[in-house]
Design a protein around this motif. Structure first.
Motif, PDB file in Angstrom:
ATOM      1  N   MET A 165      67.745  15.999   5.566  1.00 32.78           N
ATOM      2  CA  MET A 165      67.830  14.734   6.292  1.00 32.78           C
ATOM      3  C   MET A 165      66.762  14.713   7.375  1.00 32.78           C
ATOM      4  SD  MET A 165      71.020  13.111   8.441  1.00 32.78           S
ATOM      5  CE  MET A 165      71.191  14.523   9.520  1.00 32.78           C
ATOM      6  N   ASN A 166      65.903  13.731   7.322  1.00 28.90           N
ATOM      7  CA  ASN A 166      64.888  13.609   8.368  1.00 28.90           C
ATOM      8  C   ASN A 166      65.492  12.951   9.595  1.00 28.90           C
ATOM      9  OD1 ASN A 166      62.839  14.642   6.715  1.00 28.90           O
ATOM     10  ND2 ASN A 166      62.586  12.636   5.734  1.00 28.90           N
ATOM     11  N   PRO A 167      65.192  13.487  10.786  1.00 24.73           N
ATOM     12  CA  PRO A 167      65.725  12.836  11.990  1.00 24.73           C
ATOM     13  C   PRO A 167      65.154  11.437  12.131  1.00 24.73           C
ATOM     14  CG  PRO A 167      64.131  14.550  12.565  1.00 24.73           C
ATOM     15  CD  PRO A 167      64.351  14.657  11.089  1.00 24.73           C
ATOM     16  N   ALA A 168      65.999  10.516  12.560  1.00 22.64           N
ATOM     17  CA  ALA A 168      65.538   9.150  12.743  1.00 22.64           C
ATOM     18  C   ALA A 168      64.515   9.121  13.864  1.00 22.64           C
ATOM     19  CB  ALA A 168      66.714   8.258  13.084  1.00 22.64           C
ATOM     20  N   PRO A 169      63.497   8.289  13.725  1.00 26.81           N
ATOM     21  CA  PRO A 169      62.536   8.175  14.820  1.00 26.81           C
ATOM     22  C   PRO A 169      63.239   7.774  16.114  1.00 26.81           C
ATOM     23  CG  PRO A 169      61.772   7.027  12.857  1.00 26.81           C
ATOM     24  CD  PRO A 169      63.179   7.430  12.597  1.00 26.81           C
ATOM     25  N   ALA A 170      62.623   8.171  17.208  1.00 26.58           N
ATOM     26  CA  ALA A 170      63.243   7.932  18.517  1.00 26.58           C
ATOM     27  C   ALA A 170      63.524   6.453  18.752  1.00 26.58           C
ATOM     28  CB  ALA A 170      62.344   8.491  19.613  1.00 26.58           C
ATOM     29  N   THR A 171      62.618   5.597  18.307  1.00 23.25           N
ATOM     30  CA  THR A 171      62.830   4.160  18.531  1.00 23.25           C
ATOM     31  C   THR A 171      64.059   3.652  17.770  1.00 23.25           C
ATOM     32  OG1 THR A 171      61.234   3.765  16.768  1.00 23.25           O
ATOM     33  CG2 THR A 171      60.434   3.570  19.013  1.00 23.25           C
ATOM     34  N   LEU A 172      64.251   4.214  16.584  1.00 30.38           N
ATOM     35  CA  LEU A 172      65.418   3.808  15.781  1.00 30.38           C
ATOM     36  C   LEU A 172      66.705   4.299  16.426  1.00 30.38           C
ATOM     37  CD1 LEU A 172      65.308   2.266  13.056  1.00 30.38           C
ATOM     38  CD2 LEU A 172      65.776   4.450  11.939  1.00 30.38           C
ATOM     39  N   ARG A 215      67.206   4.858  19.548  1.00 26.15           N
ATOM     40  CA  ARG A 215      67.440   4.068  20.756  1.00 26.15           C
ATOM     41  C   ARG A 215      68.001   2.696  20.397  1.00 26.15           C
ATOM     42  NH1 ARG A 215      62.497   3.258  22.535  1.00 26.15           N
ATOM     43  NH2 ARG A 215      62.265   5.484  22.875  1.00 26.15           N
ATOM     44  N   GLU A 216      67.419   2.074  19.374  1.00 28.79           N
ATOM     45  CA  GLU A 216      67.908   0.757  18.966  1.00 28.79           C
ATOM     46  C   GLU A 216      69.356   0.834  18.492  1.00 28.79           C
ATOM     47  OE1 GLU A 216      65.789  -1.156  15.786  1.00 28.79           O
ATOM     48  OE2 GLU A 216      67.124  -2.882  15.796  1.00 28.79           O
ATOM     49  N   ARG A 217      69.675   1.857  17.727  1.00 29.70           N
ATOM     50  CA  ARG A 217      71.043   2.009  17.215  1.00 29.70           C
ATOM     51  C   ARG A 217      72.034   2.160  18.367  1.00 29.70           C
ATOM     52  NH1 ARG A 217      70.793   5.795  12.593  1.00 29.70           N
ATOM     53  NH2 ARG A 217      70.383   7.346  14.165  1.00 29.70           N
ATOM     54  N   SER A 218      71.687   2.997  19.320  1.00 35.25           N
ATOM     55  CA  SER A 218      72.553   3.216  20.473  1.00 35.25           C
ATOM     56  C   SER A 218      72.716   1.933  21.285  1.00 35.25           C
ATOM     57  CB  SER A 218      71.962   4.332  21.339  1.00 35.25           C
ATOM     58  OG  SER A 218      72.750   4.529  22.479  1.00 35.25           O
ATOM     59  N   GLU A 219      71.612   1.238  21.513  1.00 32.40           N
ATOM     60  CA  GLU A 219      71.671   0.012  22.329  1.00 32.40           C
ATOM     61  C   GLU A 219      72.487  -1.075  21.640  1.00 32.40           C
ATOM     62  OE1 GLU A 219      67.384   0.647  24.650  1.00 32.40           O
ATOM     63  OE2 GLU A 219      67.582  -0.925  23.115  1.00 32.40           O
ATOM     64  N   ARG A 220      72.305  -1.215  20.335  1.00 35.41           N
ATOM     65  CA  ARG A 220      73.039  -2.279  19.628  1.00 35.41           C
ATOM     66  C   ARG A 220      74.538  -1.974  19.573  1.00 35.41           C
ATOM     67  NH1 ARG A 220      70.041  -6.232  17.685  1.00 35.41           N
ATOM     68  NH2 ARG A 220      67.850  -5.859  17.184  1.00 35.41           N
ATOM     69  N   VAL A 221      74.880  -0.704  19.383  1.00 32.84           N
ATOM     70  CA  VAL A 221      76.306  -0.345  19.364  1.00 32.84           C
ATOM     71  C   VAL A 221      76.914  -0.585  20.747  1.00 32.84           C
ATOM     72  CG1 VAL A 221      77.927   1.596  19.189  1.00 32.84           C
ATOM     73  CG2 VAL A 221      76.182   1.266  17.426  1.00 32.84           C
ATOM     74  N   HIS A 222      76.222  -0.213  21.785  1.00 34.25           N
ATOM     75  CA  HIS A 222      76.783  -0.394  23.129  1.00 34.25           C
ATOM     76  C   HIS A 222      76.892  -1.877  23.509  1.00 34.25           C
ATOM     77  CE1 HIS A 222      75.963   4.004  23.529  1.00 34.25           C
ATOM     78  NE2 HIS A 222      77.154   3.906  24.046  1.00 34.25           N
ATOM     79  N   ALA A 223      75.942  -2.673  23.081  1.00 38.31           N
ATOM     80  CA  ALA A 223      76.032  -4.117  23.333  1.00 38.31           C
ATOM     81  C   ALA A 223      77.220  -4.712  22.565  1.00 38.31           C
ATOM     82  CB  ALA A 223      74.728  -4.802  22.911  1.00 38.31           C
ATOM     83  N   THR A 243      92.063  12.805   9.663  1.00 35.06           N
ATOM     84  CA  THR A 243      91.688  13.594  10.838  1.00 35.06           C
ATOM     85  C   THR A 243      90.404  14.358  10.538  1.00 35.06           C
ATOM     86  OG1 THR A 243      93.077  15.415  10.068  1.00 35.06           O
ATOM     87  CG2 THR A 243      94.093  13.857  11.620  1.00 35.06           C
ATOM     88  N   GLY A 244      89.833  14.920  11.571  1.00 34.93           N
ATOM     89  CA  GLY A 244      88.620  15.711  11.382  1.00 34.93           C
ATOM     90  C   GLY A 244      87.389  14.892  11.075  1.00 34.93           C
ATOM     91  N   ILE A 245      87.406  13.627  11.463  1.00 38.69           N
ATOM     92  CA  ILE A 245      86.252  12.757  11.193  1.00 38.69           C
ATOM     93  C   ILE A 245      85.097  13.182  12.104  1.00 38.69           C
ATOM     94  CG2 ILE A 245      85.399  10.375  11.318  1.00 38.69           C
ATOM     95  CD1 ILE A 245      88.311   9.484  10.808  1.00 38.69           C
ATOM     96  N   PRO A 246      83.919  13.469  11.534  1.00 35.62           N
ATOM     97  CA  PRO A 246      82.804  13.891  12.389  1.00 35.62           C
ATOM     98  C   PRO A 246      82.346  12.758  13.310  1.00 35.62           C
ATOM     99  CG  PRO A 246      82.073  13.606  10.114  1.00 35.62           C
ATOM    100  CD  PRO A 246      83.563  13.464  10.097  1.00 35.62           C
ATOM    101  N   VAL A 247      81.981  13.149  14.521  1.00 39.40           N
ATOM    102  CA  VAL A 247      81.466  12.183  15.499  1.00 39.40           C
ATOM    103  C   VAL A 247      79.952  12.145  15.364  1.00 39.40           C
ATOM    104  CG1 VAL A 247      81.250  11.645  17.945  1.00 39.40           C
ATOM    105  CG2 VAL A 247      83.403  12.608  17.064  1.00 39.40           C
ATOM    106  N   PHE A 248      79.436  10.953  15.142  1.00 41.40           N
ATOM    107  CA  PHE A 248      77.986  10.769  15.042  1.00 41.40           C
ATOM    108  C   PHE A 248      77.427  10.579  16.438  1.00 41.40           C
ATOM    109  CE2 PHE A 248      74.115   8.306  14.494  1.00 41.40           C
ATOM    110  CZ  PHE A 248      73.502   8.943  13.437  1.00 41.40           C
ATOM    111  N   ASP A 249      76.496  11.430  16.791  1.00 44.03           N
ATOM    112  CA  ASP A 249      75.887  11.363  18.127  1.00 44.03           C
ATOM    113  C   ASP A 249      74.834  10.251  18.117  1.00 44.03           C
ATOM    114  OD1 ASP A 249      74.675  11.672  20.539  1.00 44.03           O
ATOM    115  OD2 ASP A 249      74.137  13.781  20.247  1.00 44.03           O
ATOM    116  N   LEU A 250      75.132   9.170  18.805  1.00 40.20           N
ATOM    117  CA  LEU A 250      74.212   8.029  18.795  1.00 40.20           C
ATOM    118  C   LEU A 250      72.876   8.339  19.463  1.00 40.20           C
ATOM    119  CD1 LEU A 250      76.736   5.139  19.526  1.00 40.20           C
ATOM    120  CD2 LEU A 250      75.368   5.419  17.443  1.00 40.20           C
ATOM    121  N   THR A 251      72.823   9.419  20.216  1.00 40.26           N
ATOM    122  CA  THR A 251      71.560   9.750  20.867  1.00 40.26           C
ATOM    123  C   THR A 251      70.729  10.689  20.012  1.00 40.26           C
ATOM    124  OG1 THR A 251      72.494  11.685  21.997  1.00 40.26           O
ATOM    125  CG2 THR A 251      72.654   9.555  23.128  1.00 40.26           C
TER     126      THR A 251
END
Ligand SMILES: [Fe+2]
Length: 205
Positions: free
Chosen positions: A1-8, A10-18, A196-204
């Motif tokens: 799995m390639n890490p998502a680019p930093a801009t992506l 950030r956008e994912r985190s911002e959109r979820v928080h909004a 139970t045991g659902i993995p938490v996805f780190d939005l950062t």
């Protein structure tokens, strides 16, 4: 799995928080059975799901040998407003069940066939349960459905593609101990064990 680019990321985190900020305000003004609440939740979850680049299957992998992978994107401290990214291969399904909390599903990619049922006899507690098929809806990109706490549906991911959907629940899956799971052939229902045991996805990340 390639890490998502930093801009992506950030956008994912911002959109979820909004999205969550909107939901917190919405539920201050409406109860979950209000049409205004349900319509707004559907519209906003559809909007969040429309940014398909944020919800690529590669970023939410399904474990080897499994047909389904679910990741928790958020849950409030009191267990409410639980948001999940749900990835599934064709053939993945869940039997008819209720949720004991409201739920909303929005499609990102692939198709999840939802069938909705009404009770013709029993079905409010474990034991006898006769269901009638009421309607069905194929939920792909741009589609959404809202279920109230007592509504019954089953799901099946249909070929040929794997599917990604966002699921939002009034209360998180690990706390739902009294959901009912229905057996159409036996015409019975029993308690559906909480996930139970659902993995938490780190939005950062
Ligand atoms: Fe469900």
């Amino acid at each position: 799995m390639n890490p998502a680019p930093a801009t992506l990321r950030r956008e994912r985190s911002e959109r979820v928080h909004a999205f969550l900020t909107f939901l917190r305000l919405l539920r201050q003004n409406h109860t979950a059975d209000a049409p205004e609440f349900q319509q707004a939740v559907c519209a906003q979850l559809t909007e969040l799901a429309s940014h398909a680049q944020l919800w690529q299957l590669a970023d939410f992998p399904i474990s080897e040998g499994q047909r389904w992978g679910v990741y928790q994107l958020h849950e409030e401290g009191d267990g409410t407003l639980a948001l999940y990214a749900s990835a599934a291969h064709p053939g993945h399904g869940q039997p008819p069940h209720n949720h004991t909390t409201w739920a909303c599903i929005a499609g990102v990619s692939g198709v999840e066939l939802n069938r909705f049922y009404s009770r013709s006899e029993g079905g409010h507690q474990p034991g006898l349960a006769r269901l009638d098929l009421s309607s069905e809806q194929a939920i792909g990109a741009g589609d959404v459905c809202f279920l109230s706490a007592d509504d019954i549906h089953d799901i099946q991911v249909t070929p040929p593609h794997s599917a990604m959907h966002l699921h939002l629940y009034g209360r998180g899956l690990p706390y739902l101990h009294h959901r009912l799971r229905y057996d159409l052939a036996l015409q019975t229902c029993d308690f559906f064990p909480a996930f139970t045991g659902i993995p938490v996805f780190d939005l950062t990340s």
